[in-house]
Enzyme design. Sequence first.
Site, PDB file in Angstrom:
ATOM      1  CG  HIS A   1      -2.033  -1.014   1.078  1.00 36.28           C
ATOM      2  ND1 HIS A   1      -3.070  -1.092   1.973  1.00 36.28           N
ATOM      3  CD2 HIS A   1      -2.276  -1.977   0.157  1.00 36.28           C
ATOM      4  CE1 HIS A   1      -3.891  -2.053   1.598  1.00 36.28           C
ATOM      5  NE2 HIS A   1      -3.422  -2.611   0.501  1.00 36.28           N
TER       6      HIS A   1
ATOM      7  CD  GLU B   1      -2.182   3.960   3.165  1.00 34.55           C
ATOM      8  OE1 GLU B   1      -3.375   4.133   3.423  1.00 34.55           O
ATOM      9  OE2 GLU B   1      -1.785   3.154   2.294  1.00 34.55           O
TER      10      GLU B   1
ATOM     11  CB  CYS C   1      -6.333  -1.150   4.838  1.00 32.86           C
ATOM     12  SG  CYS C   1      -4.592  -1.628   4.983  1.00 32.86           S
TER      13      CYS C   1
ATOM     14  CB  CYS D   1      -2.020   1.195   6.141  1.00 36.63           C
ATOM     15  SG  CYS D   1      -1.427   0.437   4.600  1.00 36.63           S
TER      16      CYS D   1
END
Length: 142
Positions: A68, A70, A96, A99
Amino acid sequence: MQITQLVATRSTCMRRQVGAMLVKDRNILATGYNGVPSGITHCDVTGCLRDQLNVPSGERHELCRGLHAEQNAIIQAARHGTNIAGSTLYCTDSPCIICSKMLINAGVNEIIYGRGYPDQLSLEMLGEAGIRYHQYQPAVGQ
């Protein structure tokens, strides 16, 4: 937020392009976008496993070849020895749960995001950790 949208254009994800940026004292510390790890074949070549298995958005993250945005921002900061404790994350999407847990332990203080993401537990944990978060509202005329 415009910078996060520009960073997202680097994404090779076939489902959703996401960009992230960690900022402290008005300085950009690190950026990240979602995609496969360095040196790994992109999903536009291999195909998207999550699409092949009809996995809904927000579920079964472990079935994705990519990281991801992040996560990549945190990793970029770590590789360059940049302390992100006390920083603000700007992201095109809300994080999410995976993260969020990483951002909590990394010491991020605030999260400003564009689109929502179907993960209520993520927001609950951010709130419990005392991390401020809110959806970005562009100024009138932007």
